[in-house]
Scaffold this motif. Structure first.
Motif, short mmCIF file in Angstrom:
data_model
loop_
_atom_site.label_atom_id
_atom_site.label_comp_id
_atom_site.label_asym_id
_atom_site.label_seq_id
_atom_site.Cartn_x
_atom_site.Cartn_y
_atom_site.Cartn_z
N PRO A 67 -15.69 -3.76 7.19
CA PRO A 67 -14.72 -4.66 7.77
C PRO A 67 -13.56 -5.19 6.75
O PRO A 67 -13.74 -5.15 5.53
CB PRO A 67 -15.50 -6.03 8.26
N LYS A 68 -12.37 -5.73 7.53
CA LYS A 68 -11.28 -6.13 6.65
C LYS A 68 -11.65 -7.42 5.72
O LYS A 68 -12.26 -8.15 6.43
CB LYS A 68 -10.17 -6.39 7.43
N LEU A 69 -11.19 -7.27 4.52
CA LEU A 69 -11.28 -8.69 3.75
C LEU A 69 -10.20 -9.63 4.26
O LEU A 69 -9.19 -9.24 4.90
CB LEU A 69 -11.06 -8.13 2.43
N ARG A 70 -10.76 -10.73 4.06
CA ARG A 70 -9.71 -11.97 4.56
C ARG A 70 -9.58 -12.88 3.26
O ARG A 70 -10.35 -13.11 2.49
CB ARG A 70 -10.29 -12.86 5.73
N LEU A 71 -8.13 -13.21 3.19
CA LEU A 71 -7.70 -13.88 1.96
C LEU A 71 -6.68 -14.88 2.45
O LEU A 71 -5.77 -14.62 3.08
CB LEU A 71 -7.07 -13.03 0.74
N ARG A 72 -7.16 -15.97 2.50
CA ARG A 72 -6.34 -17.53 2.80
C ARG A 72 -5.92 -17.13 4.31
O ARG A 72 -4.93 -17.30 4.77
CB ARG A 72 -5.00 -17.50 2.13
N GLY A 73 -7.03 -16.63 4.98
CA GLY A 73 -6.90 -16.59 6.57
C GLY A 73 -6.11 -15.36 7.04
O GLY A 73 -5.73 -15.32 8.38
N GLN A 74 -5.72 -14.32 6.29
CA GLN A 74 -5.10 -13.27 6.56
C GLN A 74 -5.77 -11.99 6.44
O GLN A 74 -6.66 -12.15 5.14
CB GLN A 74 -3.80 -13.12 5.67
N ASP A 75 -5.77 -10.91 6.53
CA ASP A 75 -6.56 -9.81 6.65
C ASP A 75 -6.00 -8.91 5.64
O ASP A 75 -4.70 -8.87 5.56
CB ASP A 75 -6.34 -8.79 8.03
N VAL A 76 -6.74 -8.32 4.71
CA VAL A 76 -6.22 -7.52 3.67
C VAL A 76 -6.57 -6.11 4.03
O VAL A 76 -7.69 -5.62 4.53
CB VAL A 76 -6.85 -7.68 2.44
N GLU A 77 -5.41 -5.24 4.31
CA GLU A 77 -5.47 -3.86 4.86
C GLU A 77 -6.17 -3.03 3.63
O GLU A 77 -5.93 -3.15 2.37
CB GLU A 77 -4.05 -3.23 5.10
N TRP A 78 -7.12 -2.00 4.10
CA TRP A 78 -7.63 -1.13 3.42
C TRP A 78 -6.53 0.12 3.15
O TRP A 78 -5.91 0.41 3.98
CB TRP A 78 -8.86 -0.42 3.98
N GLN A 79 -6.40 0.55 1.91
CA GLN A 79 -5.54 1.64 1.43
C GLN A 79 -6.32 2.74 1.01
O GLN A 79 -7.13 2.62 0.24
CB GLN A 79 -4.61 1.12 0.42
N THR A 80 -5.67 4.04 0.94
CA THR A 80 -6.41 5.23 0.58
C THR A 80 -5.78 5.37 -1.06
O THR A 80 -6.39 5.84 -1.77
CB THR A 80 -6.15 6.41 1.33
N LYS A 81 -4.46 4.68 -1.24
CA LYS A 81 -4.06 4.72 -2.50
C LYS A 81 -3.05 3.33 -2.70
O LYS A 81 -2.55 3.26 -1.79
CB LYS A 81 -3.20 6.25 -2.99
N VAL A 82 -3.00 3.21 -3.89
CA VAL A 82 -2.10 1.79 -4.21
C VAL A 82 -1.26 2.25 -5.37
O VAL A 82 -1.81 3.12 -6.35
CB VAL A 82 -3.16 0.73 -4.46
N ARG A 83 -0.15 1.74 -5.59
CA ARG A 83 0.55 1.84 -6.82
C ARG A 83 0.58 0.32 -7.46
O ARG A 83 0.91 -0.69 -6.77
CB ARG A 83 2.10 2.05 -6.57
N TYR A 84 -0.03 0.12 -8.72
CA TYR A 84 -0.15 -1.03 -9.30
C TYR A 84 0.33 -0.84 -10.63
O TYR A 84 -0.07 0.04 -11.39
CB TYR A 84 -1.54 -1.33 -9.46
N LEU A 85 1.31 -1.64 -11.14
CA LEU A 85 1.98 -1.56 -12.24
C LEU A 85 2.61 -0.14 -12.68
O LEU A 85 2.38 0.25 -13.76
CB LEU A 85 1.01 -2.14 -13.40
N GLY A 86 3.11 0.47 -11.70
CA GLY A 86 3.55 1.72 -11.98
C GLY A 86 2.39 2.88 -12.01
O GLY A 86 2.63 3.97 -12.34
N VAL A 87 1.16 2.62 -11.65
CA VAL A 87 0.02 3.49 -11.78
C VAL A 87 -0.25 3.63 -10.25
O VAL A 87 -0.63 2.82 -9.72
CB VAL A 87 -0.98 2.96 -12.93
N GLN A 88 -0.29 5.13 -10.08
CA GLN A 88 -0.87 5.49 -8.74
C GLN A 88 -2.32 5.55 -8.82
O GLN A 88 -2.79 6.61 -9.51
CB GLN A 88 -0.29 6.91 -8.46
N ILE A 89 -3.05 4.93 -7.96
CA ILE A 89 -4.51 4.81 -8.06
C ILE A 89 -4.92 5.38 -6.61
O ILE A 89 -4.73 4.79 -5.61
CB ILE A 89 -5.17 3.37 -8.49
N VAL A 90 -5.78 6.42 -6.64
CA VAL A 90 -6.26 6.96 -5.35
C VAL A 90 -7.62 6.53 -5.26
O VAL A 90 -8.31 6.13 -6.02
CB VAL A 90 -5.96 8.37 -4.92
N ARG A 91 -8.31 6.61 -3.69
CA ARG A 91 -9.79 6.29 -3.83
C ARG A 91 -10.64 7.19 -4.57
O ARG A 91 -11.74 6.69 -4.95
CB ARG A 91 -9.87 6.53 -2.12
N CYS A 92 -10.39 8.37 -4.57
CA CYS A 92 -11.49 9.24 -5.40
C CYS A 92 -11.29 9.17 -6.91
O CYS A 92 -12.13 9.71 -7.56
CB CYS A 92 -11.03 10.76 -4.95
#
Length: 205
Positions: A67-92
């Motif tokens: 299930p989706k996470l909730r933070l301050r009453g809002q849903d946090v979407e699940w992603q297959t990859k994210v870009r954080y501080l210029g670094v591409q991070i994927v699920r695998c």
């Protein structure tokens, strides 16, 4: 960084009174036990989190998404990859996307510096340009992620350094890359990453 039920939540500590908007926050969770700090915990630690700019990344081989996470009453979407501080991070967590990105950026930097690297400037000046403008792309955030690179990915990154050094000296086809690096006193990419990682950990201790 804060640990919460095997999940890693990036955070930025802010002073008590500030009008700055919080930057993008990434939430990384591992395994079936998923945790996210509560609003009370965030307020206690004076951590400003923008829920609309927060992404969740579930690593591992789970076939069904929790299930989706909730933070301050809002849903946090699940992603297959994210870009954080210029670094591409994927699920695998194979870092293939990140390797492709840094190789592309280093090639672009080398292409722009090609006239200078092939000029008659002293080798010392050209090596300094390589270290400042090309190697910095190849080793961006490497102390944190280099251990996840495969052997073939490490060879590709080292190959980008060899191409740049050959361009600097104008070496012929039959000159070995190891000989060029030895004569220019340039360490391998892996040795450089190990050195800066060791220095970073020594400072942290």
């Amino acid at each position: 960084m804060a640990l919460c039920n095997r999940g890693v939540v990036s955070r930025k500590l802010l002073p008590r009174e500030t009008n700055k908007k919080p930057k993008t926050t990434a939430v990384y969770t591992v395994g079936p036990r998923i945790g996210i700090p509560s609003a009370c915990g965030l307020d206690k630690w004076r951590v400003a989190v923008n829920a609309t700019k927060t992404a969740a990344l579930l690593t591992g081989q789970q076939r069904t998404m929790p299930p989706k996470l909730r933070l301050r009453g809002q849903d946090v979407e699940w992603q297959t990859k994210v870009r954080y501080l210029g670094v591409q991070i994927v699920r695998c967590m194979r870092m293939a996307v990140q390797v492709e990105q840094i190789i592309h950026q280093s090639r672009a930097a080398r292409s722009m510096l090609r006239p200078v690297l092939r000029s008659h400037l002293p080798f010392r000046a050209k090596i300094a340009l390589y270290k400042g403008y090309i190697r910095s792309w190849l080793t961006y955030a490497a102390p944190a992620w280099y251990a996840l690179y495969s052997t073939s990915q490490r060879k590709r990154i080292q190959g980008q350094q060899s191409i740049a050094l050959r361009m600097i000296v104008g070496a012929g086809r039959y000159v070995l890359n190891d000989v060029i690096a030895r004569d220019l006193c340039v360490e391998t990419v892996e040795e450089f990453i190990q050195r800066i990682a060791r220095r970073m950990f020594d400072i942290d201790d």
